[in-house]
Structure formats: C-alpha cells, structure tokens
Design a protein around this motif. Structure first.
Motif, short mmCIF file in Angstrom:
data_model
loop_
_atom_site.label_atom_id
_atom_site.label_comp_id
_atom_site.label_asym_id
_atom_site.label_seq_id
_atom_site.Cartn_x
_atom_site.Cartn_y
_atom_site.Cartn_z
N GLY A 318 -34.40 57.77 43.50
CA GLY A 318 -34.44 59.38 43.61
C GLY A 318 -33.24 60.74 43.30
N VAL A 319 -32.50 59.48 42.71
CA VAL A 319 -30.80 60.00 41.82
C VAL A 319 -30.96 59.72 41.12
N MET A 320 -30.85 61.03 39.56
CA MET A 320 -31.41 60.38 37.93
C MET A 320 -29.77 59.62 37.90
N ARG A 321 -28.96 60.33 38.16
CA ARG A 321 -27.65 59.32 38.17
C ARG A 321 -27.79 57.92 38.61
N GLU A 322 -27.61 57.81 39.40
CA GLU A 322 -28.50 55.79 39.77
C GLU A 322 -29.30 55.67 39.14
N LEU A 323 -30.55 56.16 38.08
CA LEU A 323 -31.50 55.27 37.22
C LEU A 323 -30.42 55.52 35.33
N VAL A 324 -29.45 56.56 35.50
CA VAL A 324 -28.57 56.07 34.31
C VAL A 324 -27.32 54.87 34.31
N ARG A 325 -27.08 54.86 35.67
CA ARG A 325 -26.48 53.71 36.17
C ARG A 325 -27.17 52.07 35.59
N LEU A 326 -27.83 52.53 36.36
CA LEU A 326 -28.65 50.74 36.38
C LEU A 326 -29.48 50.57 35.11
N GLY A 327 -30.07 51.88 34.37
CA GLY A 327 -30.21 51.26 33.45
C GLY A 327 -28.53 50.84 32.25
N ARG A 328 -27.67 51.70 32.27
CA ARG A 328 -26.85 50.99 31.61
C ARG A 328 -26.60 49.57 31.56
N GLU A 329 -26.53 49.90 32.95
CA GLU A 329 -25.81 48.19 33.60
C GLU A 329 -27.69 47.18 33.11
N CYS A 330 -28.24 46.98 33.16
CA CYS A 330 -29.47 46.37 32.12
C CYS A 330 -28.91 46.01 30.99
N CYS A 331 -28.62 47.09 30.29
CA CYS A 331 -28.65 47.10 29.19
C CYS A 331 -27.15 46.07 28.54
N THR A 332 -25.80 46.29 29.18
CA THR A 332 -25.13 45.59 29.38
C THR A 332 -25.42 44.37 29.98
N GLU A 333 -26.13 43.75 30.81
CA GLU A 333 -26.30 42.50 30.34
C GLU A 333 -26.97 42.11 29.71
N CYS A 334 -28.03 42.50 28.60
CA CYS A 334 -28.54 42.29 28.02
C CYS A 334 -27.61 41.52 26.09
N MET A 335 -26.47 42.71 26.53
CA MET A 335 -25.77 42.36 25.38
C MET A 335 -24.73 41.82 25.96
N VAL A 336 -24.45 41.16 26.80
CA VAL A 336 -24.08 39.88 27.03
C VAL A 336 -25.07 38.26 26.93
N GLN A 337 -26.00 38.86 27.47
CA GLN A 337 -27.13 37.38 27.15
C GLN A 337 -27.29 37.30 25.93
N LEU A 338 -27.19 38.44 24.98
CA LEU A 338 -27.21 38.25 23.48
C LEU A 338 -26.34 37.59 22.51
N GLU A 339 -25.22 37.72 23.70
CA GLU A 339 -24.03 36.76 22.29
C GLU A 339 -24.23 34.92 23.46
N LEU A 340 -24.35 34.89 24.77
CA LEU A 340 -24.38 34.25 25.13
C LEU A 340 -25.34 32.64 24.85
N GLU A 341 -26.24 33.85 24.10
CA GLU A 341 -26.94 32.82 23.62
C GLU A 341 -28.11 33.63 22.17
N PRO A 342 -27.06 32.70 21.34
CA PRO A 342 -27.08 33.68 20.11
C PRO A 342 -28.71 33.74 19.27
N ASP A 343 -29.47 32.61 20.21
CA ASP A 343 -30.77 32.37 18.90
C ASP A 343 -31.95 33.02 19.47
N ARG A 344 -31.56 33.35 20.89
CA ARG A 344 -33.01 35.01 21.29
C ARG A 344 -33.26 35.73 20.48
N ALA A 345 -34.88 35.52 20.46
CA ALA A 345 -35.74 36.63 20.09
C ALA A 345 -36.31 37.49 20.71
#
Length: 430
Positions: A318-345
């Motif tokens: 219920g804390v907005m900042r924590e939702l933002v932190r989770l959202g940013r962490e998820c985006c970071t992990e997706c960016m990492v996975q795209l570089e590790l697995e370049p063919d993923r679409a």
C-alpha cells in the motif's frame, strides 16, 4: 537483441522514476485519483485557519506526499500566493538546521516575488546575500557586488550551490546567524507582507522533504527550536517523518504551538485488519485498482501478465514508492534478460521476473534489519501492534518502511509484505 522491446522497458523504467510528480506535464500524463481525501482535509484546514497558522503533514516515506503537496499547492493558488519547494534541493539533509530552514523560506519568497516583479527592499536582498565572506570586509564588498550582478532571479541557484558544495559557506552561515535567527524571520515576514500587499492574497509556503530527516535532526528542529521555526507571520506547511509522531516530546512541542495533530497521508489498505493475514481473504478492489492504474500508465498491457501486476500491487504493502521500486526492478530484470537472450521476442513481466525483483528488495531490507530486530517484527506481525511504539527498535522499523502504519477506527501496524518473506525464510513464521 529485440531493440523495440528493449526500448519499451527502458521507457517504463524511466517513467517509474517520475515520482514524485512535480512538473505539470508529468502530472497530466501519470496522475491517478489517489490521496484526494487527505488533500481536501488539508485544504479545508488551511482555508479555515488564521493567516499565521502552521501545519504539519506526515506519512510513510514514498506514500505520495510530494505529489499530493504539489497538487495541493496548485489548488490553493486562486486564494493564496503559494510557494512550494523541497528543502533537499537546497540543503544537504544531514546539515539542515532550523536557521537554514528559515533562510530557505526567505530566499524562496524573495525568488518568487522577483519572478512576479514585486518590489522588495534592497536591505533585505543585501542581508540575504551579505553574510558571505563576512570575515574579510573588503572581500565581502567585492563578492556581494558581484553576486548582485547575477540578478535576483539567479539567487536561488547561487545560494543552493553555496550550501551544497561549500562546507565553509555552511559554517559561515551558522556563525553569522547563530544569534540573528530573529532577523531571518523578519526578512521573511517583510517579503511576505510585500507580496500580500501587491497580490491581495495571503502567503502560503509548502516545504517538502523535511520528512526524510533522520530522527535526531527532527528532534533538534521540532522539539528544541519549534517556537522560532513557527514564528513567521504567514501560513507554512511543514513535513515530518511518521516515526516522529511516536515521540511524545516532539508531539508535545507541536501541540504547544497549536498543532492539534499532524495531517496524515495514510498507507493504502488492501485488506481489513481482520483479514490481513488470511490467505483466502479478497483484497479491497477499489484500493487495488488505483495501484493497478499506476502500473497501466507506465507498462504497456502486452508487457505484463495481469496476475503478476496484481501480485506486484499487493507486495507494495500500500506504499506507492514500493510499487515504483518493484516496477523499476522488474524493468531492469527484463532489460538484463533481453541482453542475455537476444532472440527473445515474447518477454513479459511475469511471476518469474517479479520473484527476482522481490528477492532484490528483500535483500535490501535484510541488510537494514540484521538479526536484532526480528523479534520485534515477529511480535508486530502476530499482534498487529507493538508493546512499546516509541522504542528505538520500533521507530527504526517504522522509519525504514519495514513496519507500516494503517488506520481505520483503530490504529494498527503490520509488517511490510516483502519483510514477511524474510520472517518466513528465517523460520519465524509458518
């Protein structure tokens, strides 16, 4: 690498970094109907108050106070000459004193008056700059003339750089105004009076980010120097950490200056108190949907699993900042996975991605908790309360968002959902 998908997650990452919403275009693009009730309450209290009344606003770090206070400032403009600023943009938080707060108020008022081409007496301008280099009169005269040559419109930037970059300037300021704090109040009052005469509106100053101060500084400012801090003869909204409301002496000092109770931006409740630990309990749809709307404005629907979005919201506590932190962490992990697995679409934010984000934030909390605070966390989780709410351990947990305060008819506490994971991993909960 799927460059198009990478850009989607890069943009989402940047959009999550926009909180608090300050700029009008960001407010228009990302605002959701969140926190309206505490905003209206604060508006009504200010409108009904005497012209020199002071107000204190509090809430957990990251709950949305900055966005709300900026919105409040805008909505108060028709009846008031409003000035909103963050103290953290002017002064290092660890170096804030009541004198620097009063100086910041005077400088911000002067800057706002200058922007509106409101005439301010020259002696005020000279005194707000003239303390620099006072140890050498000739040097002072030379530097002061040079500084006035910058123009008052650049005063805010000049003073900010001095305070942020030069320890000597901060020490000189404290030396000069140690016994002249009343002068700072007089300068602020005279500027406010000139503004009120020119605009036919009362002055309202809103100071953000005082709630991010460490507790010893809060005690020094609000307990030991409250009378002079509250002495300017115009309306001011201050902020304090929610953990400071656990200190009877701080609250006593505020009460002595007419603050019946601080205005509160409460943490959003996803569950009623009686249901908060029941696995089968259904969350409150209205609250969950507001947080889901925040995600929708930042992550394209095709890039996040609906069930994962729901779990991300609940993990925020219920804390907005924590939702933002989770959202940013998820985006970071997706960016990492795209570089590790370049063919993923087909990469999306799913439960696997969210689990990595939760793990990272859980480890951040673990570094703060150590081992000594686990018994307090367990007791809070089991009782939804604390035997000694003003204990140093409890206040530390509250200040660090490891314990969250909720309210309805009763005041109650619970452990941050991600910290609950830590308790379970420690074998302290089933």
């Amino acid at each position: 690498m799927n460059e198009a998908l990478l850009k989607v997650f890069q943009q989402a990452y940047q959009d999550f970094n926009l909180l608090p919403l300050i700029e009008p275009e960001d407010i228009e693009r990302f605002r959701v109907d969140y926190g309206r009730e505490p905003l209206v309450r604060l508006k009504q209290e200010v409108n009904a108050s005497a012209k020199a009344q002071k107000f204190v606003f509090t809430g957990h770090t990251g709950c949305g106070k900055s966005t709300l206070l900026k919105r409040f400032t805008v909505e108060m403009k028709p009846q008031h000459f409003t000035v909103f600023f963050s103290i953290a943009d002017m002064i290092e938080p660890a170096d804030i004193t009541h004198r620097k707060i009063l100086y910041a108020i005077a400088v911000q008022l002067l800057h706002a008056a200058t922007e509106k081409q409101i005439a301010i007496d020259d002696d005020i301008k000279e005194n707000l700059l003239g303390w620099l280099d006072t140890t050498h009169k000739q040097k002072k005269e030379k530097s002061t003339k040079s500084e006035f040559g910058l123009g008052i419109s650049n005063l805010l930037k000049f003073v900010t750089l001095k305070f942020q970059q030069e320890q000597a300037a901060r020490e000189e300021f404290e030396r000069v105004f140690e016994k002249r704090v009343v002068d700072l109040v007089k300068y602020a009052d005279r500027i406010a009076a000139a503004i009120q005469i020119a605009t036919k509106k009362p002055v309202l100053v809103v100071i953000d980010d005082l709630d991010k101060l460490d507790l010893p500084l809060v005690e020094s400012i609000y307990r030991n120097n409250i009378k002079v801090l509250f002495s300017p003869q115009f309306r001011i909204v201050f902020t304090i950490p929610i953990s400071a409301t656990q200190d009877p002496q701080v609250m006593g000092a505020l009460t002595s200056e007419g603050i019946v109770r601080p205005a509160l931006f409460p943490v959003s409740k996803f569950f009623a108190k009686s249901d908060c630990h029941k696995p089968e309990a259904a969350p409150i749809d209205k609250t969950v949907n507001i947080f889901l709307e925040v995600l929708k404005k930042r992550i394209p629907a095709a890039c996040i699993d609906p069930g994962t979005a729901h779990q991300m919201v609940l993990k925020s506590g219920g804390v907005m900042r924590e939702l933002v932190r989770l959202g940013r962490e998820c985006c970071t992990e997706c960016m990492v996975q795209l570089e590790l697995e370049p063919d993923r679409a087909d990469l999306t934010i799913n439960d696997e991605i969210l689990n990595v984000a939760v793990r990272n934030l859980r480890n951040d909390f673990a570094r703060q908790i150590g081992t000594s605070l686990f018994p307090v966390l367990k007791q809070v989780y089991q009782t939804l309360n604390n035997k000694d709410t003003d204990s140093d351990a409890f206040v530390k947990l509250l200040h660090g968002l490891m314990v969250l305060e909720y309210q309805n008819d009763d005041l109650w506490y619970d452990v941050h959902p991600i910290v609950v994971d830590l308790l379970q991993r420690q074998g302290l909960l089933e």
